[in-house]
Scaffold this motif. Structure first.
Motif, PDB file in Angstrom:
ATOM      1  N   GLN A 143       0.876  -1.183   0.000  1.00 58.89           N
ATOM      2  CA  GLN A 143       0.000   0.000   0.000  1.00 58.89           C
ATOM      3  C   GLN A 143       0.907   1.225   0.000  1.00 58.89           C
ATOM      4  O   GLN A 143       1.893   1.275   0.732  1.00 58.89           O
ATOM      5  CB  GLN A 143      -0.900  -0.005   1.224  1.00 58.89           C
ATOM      6  CG  GLN A 143      -1.868   1.145   1.209  1.00 58.89           C
ATOM      7  CD  GLN A 143      -3.296   0.693   1.372  1.00 58.89           C
ATOM      8  OE1 GLN A 143      -3.582  -0.150   2.181  1.00 58.89           O
ATOM      9  NE2 GLN A 143      -4.189   1.275   0.607  1.00 58.89           N
ATOM     10  N   SER A 145       1.730   5.516  -0.026  1.00 60.58           N
ATOM     11  CA  SER A 145       1.357   6.874   0.359  1.00 60.58           C
ATOM     12  C   SER A 145       2.454   7.803  -0.140  1.00 60.58           C
ATOM     13  O   SER A 145       3.582   7.371  -0.399  1.00 60.58           O
ATOM     14  CB  SER A 145       1.191   6.998   1.874  1.00 60.58           C
ATOM     15  OG  SER A 145       2.420   6.764   2.516  1.00 60.58           O
ATOM     16  N   LYS A 155       3.980   0.334   2.226  1.00 65.47           N
ATOM     17  CA  LYS A 155       3.726  -0.395   3.462  1.00 65.47           C
ATOM     18  C   LYS A 155       3.250  -1.783   3.074  1.00 65.47           C
ATOM     19  O   LYS A 155       2.301  -1.919   2.291  1.00 65.47           O
ATOM     20  CB  LYS A 155       2.662   0.328   4.285  1.00 65.47           C
ATOM     21  CG  LYS A 155       2.253  -0.404   5.545  1.00 65.47           C
ATOM     22  CD  LYS A 155       1.116   0.338   6.257  1.00 65.47           C
ATOM     23  CE  LYS A 155       0.649  -0.455   7.458  1.00 65.47           C
ATOM     24  NZ  LYS A 155      -0.542   0.143   8.065  1.00 65.47           N
ATOM     25  N   LEU A 166      -4.262   5.715   2.091  1.00 67.53           N
ATOM     26  CA  LEU A 166      -3.363   6.125   3.171  1.00 67.53           C
ATOM     27  C   LEU A 166      -3.088   7.621   3.118  1.00 67.53           C
ATOM     28  O   LEU A 166      -2.580   8.178   4.073  1.00 67.53           O
ATOM     29  CB  LEU A 166      -2.025   5.379   3.070  1.00 67.53           C
ATOM     30  CG  LEU A 166      -2.067   3.871   3.308  1.00 67.53           C
ATOM     31  CD1 LEU A 166      -0.685   3.275   3.145  1.00 67.53           C
ATOM     32  CD2 LEU A 166      -2.616   3.558   4.689  1.00 67.53           C
TER      33      LEU A 166
END
Length: 167
Positions: A143, A145, A155, A166
């Motif tokens: 994931q 950001s 992440k 995120l």
């Protein structure tokens, strides 16, 4: 997860290519009796349910409304295919130095991608449904950001963790 092993479209007993995944998930989409019992739009958020999982493939039913958004993510070492069965979903792919490329995929359409694919998906129409197949099965996802100073961070998540923005 419901038991549909004997009713699923035929699987080759090995990891599938992106072409095979797209063809397989398209065939599954045409057999609503296998996945329709897992459809729900009354949860107040994106609903997702595991339909089938073995050592070669992982299959999910996702139910979308327009406020639902996965955030930027990848599927680690898995290729994937998505068949939209009801409504429409949007897929965005990042572009360096520019706005993301966004497309709307309507019911009756499918697409596939390799393990290097980063995207963000959202409901384009309330009440949408899509089928997602991954091969090899998902174990981890990434994931993403972007920090205030423009640094991209990844992440690692378990395949069972819920994807959400995120940023």
């Amino acid at each position: 997860m419901i038991t549909v092993d004997n009713e699923l479209p035929v699987l080759p007993g090995r990891v599938l290519s992106t072409t095979e995944l797209k063809r397989w998930v398209t065939e599954l989409a045409a057999r609503a009796e296998l996945w329709a019992p897992l459809v729900r739009h009354d949860t107040g958020k994106r609903h997702y349910a595991s339909l089938y999982r073995d050592s070669d493939i992982d299959v999910w039913v996702l139910c979308w409304n327009t406020q639902d958004d996965t955030g930027w993510h990848d599927h680690d070492t898995s290729s994937g295919a998505v068949a939209v069965t009801r409504g429409s979903v949007s897929e965005a792919t990042p572009r360096m130095g520019g706005e993301p490329a966004v497309r709307v995929v309507k019911a009756g359409r499918a697409f596939a991608f390799g393990p290097d694919h980063i995207h963000r998906m959202a409901g384009a129409v309330d009440g949408s449904v899509s089928l997602h197949a991954y091969s090899p099965p998902l174990w981890r996802m990434g994931q993403y950001s972007i920090s205030a100073n423009g640094i991209l961070r990844r992440k690692a998540l378990s395949y069972a963790d819920e994807l959400r923005p995120l940023d």
